[in-house]
Design a protein around this motif. Structure first.
Motif, short mmCIF file in Angstrom:
data_model
loop_
_atom_site.label_atom_id
_atom_site.label_comp_id
_atom_site.label_asym_id
_atom_site.label_seq_id
_atom_site.Cartn_x
_atom_site.Cartn_y
_atom_site.Cartn_z
N LEU A 78 0.73 -1.34 -0.01
CA LEU A 78 -0.06 0.19 0.05
C LEU A 78 0.92 1.33 -0.04
O LEU A 78 0.44 2.30 -0.40
N ALA A 81 0.60 2.93 -3.33
CA ALA A 81 -0.78 3.27 -3.71
C ALA A 81 -0.93 4.90 -3.83
O ALA A 81 -1.41 5.33 -5.06
N ARG A 84 -0.25 6.31 -7.36
CA ARG A 84 -1.04 5.85 -8.69
C ARG A 84 -1.32 7.21 -9.41
O ARG A 84 -1.34 7.04 -10.84
N GLY A 150 3.45 -4.95 -4.77
CA GLY A 150 2.65 -3.79 -4.57
C GLY A 150 2.89 -2.73 -5.80
O GLY A 150 1.95 -2.50 -6.32
N HIS A 154 -0.07 -1.90 -8.58
CA HIS A 154 -0.83 -0.72 -8.69
C HIS A 154 -0.58 0.08 -9.88
O HIS A 154 -1.33 0.79 -10.62
N THR A 158 -3.63 0.90 -12.67
CA THR A 158 -3.54 2.08 -12.92
C THR A 158 -3.57 2.58 -14.52
O THR A 158 -4.62 3.15 -15.00
N THR A 270 -12.28 2.50 2.34
CA THR A 270 -11.49 1.39 1.93
C THR A 270 -10.47 1.06 3.22
O THR A 270 -10.29 -0.13 3.29
N SER A 274 -10.76 -3.01 4.33
CA SER A 274 -9.42 -3.67 4.16
C SER A 274 -8.99 -4.15 5.65
O SER A 274 -8.35 -5.30 5.63
#
Length: 339
Positions: A78, A81, A84, A150, A154, A158, A270, A274
């Motif tokens: 993450l 993230a 992105r 990760g 991502h 994207t 989220t 999560s």
């Protein structure tokens, strides 16, 4: 008109009602090409199930890794993230000698995903303490593997969504994005079932085989997904005209209407869902004494519920429903389920 022709026309009228995303195809982006492009969502769903579901439980229960260490490892994907938005912005303005904008990002994202999955099983075995080497080597290798996966997933998701919106005409983009979301959930369900069956008789060797098989499948499916999708544009070989930078573009978006409030709502929602994701399979293994196959089936049920929610939301919105009421209904349903 013959009976066969009458039945064929009736089925063609019914198809969009039976298959909610059947009308996502257009002459510019036929269904076969769209489904092939959607394969990148299958690999993203497979990686998500592997990290948050299967490996989460295996690391804690079977390999005996401390839950705090596992939590840190699961948080590492993450880290990428928030970047992105920057990845999407850079791919929009990418200057390519070959005339591609999206393909280089999709390919290098796939390589990152493949590399992380390739080294992950051996890193986990060292992390479990089942070796004579120092423990910090396993921790560092596992952290690198999770971070690579990760960053890769991502980037792929994207830029893949951006490529889909490039190829689809404006009128079909909402349906195309909905189809890609459905493919993500389908990939999660299929992967959860497959991992559960393959790990029914768990062993470290079987774990290595499953993760490396996922790495190879990621490379193959993503390669098929991007093959001959983006047309080469000679205009992209020239330097892009000077335009607003990323920070200026972000300020323009965030200052528009209630964009910041929407982002906060999405982020908090989220985070809440999560947190349950991370606890689901270890709880099933440690508290309920479920097998790896049984706890992975819980992740499949979770993805099936997500697909049902997507379908209900699509029907509600198609009938003129208020998006804020739809989102609030989803939050309320989640709170009820958690309670």
């Amino acid at each position: 008109m013959s009976a066969a022709q009458t039945m064929t026309r009736a089925l063609m009228r019914l198809t969009p009602a039976i298959l909610p995303f059947a009308d996502a195809a257009t002459p510019e982006l036929p269904m076969g090409r769209l489904l092939r492009l959607a394969l990148f969502q299958v690999t993203v769903g497979m990686a998500a199930v592997l990290l948050i579901g299967t490996l989460n439980r295996v690391m804690i229960v079977e390999l005996g890794v401390q839950a705090s260490v596992v939590a840190v490892m699961l948080a590492l994907p993450l880290v990428f993230a928030p970047l992105r938005a920057l990845v999407g912005f850079r791919s929009d303005r990418h200057r390519s000698v070959l005339g591609w904008r999206r393909v280089p990002y999709l390919w290098f994202g796939t390589l990152l995903q493949f590399g992380g999955l390739a080294i992950m099983p051996f890193a986990l075995l060292i992390l479990s303490g089942d070796t004579t080497g120092p423990l910090w080597v396993g921790q560092a290798a596992a952290a690198l593997a999770f971070l690579l996966v990760g960053a890769g997933l991502h980037t792929v998701q994207t830029v893949g969504l951006a490529l889909a919106t490039d190829l689809a005409p404006a009128r079909a983009r909402p349906r195309v994005v909905a189809l890609l979301c459905a493919m993500l959930l389908a990939g999660m369900m299929a992967s959860a079932v497959a991992f559960g069956l393959l790990l029914t008789r768990f062993s470290p060797v079987r774990l290595i085989q499953v993760i490396q098989g996922a790495a190879l499948l990621t490379l193959v499916l993503n390669g098929l997904a991007l093959w001959k999708q983006e047309p080469r544009d000679p205009g992209r070989t020239r330097a892009a005209a000077r335009g607003p930078g990323f920070s200026e573009s972000w300020r323009g978006y965030a200052g528009r209407g209630r964009a910041r409030r929407r982002l906060w709502a999405i982020g908090l929602g989220t985070a809440g869902f999560s947190m349950q994701d991370v606890l689901l399979e270890p709880y099933g293994g440690q508290i309920l004494d479920l097998s790896v196959a049984a706890t992975t089936a819980l992740t499949a049920m979770l993805a099936a519920g997500g697909g049902l929610g997507l379908w209900l939301a699509a029907r509600w919105l198609a009938r003129g429903g208020d998006p804020f009421r739809v989102a609030a209904a989803g939050c309320g349903t989640g709170i009820l389920a958690f309670s």
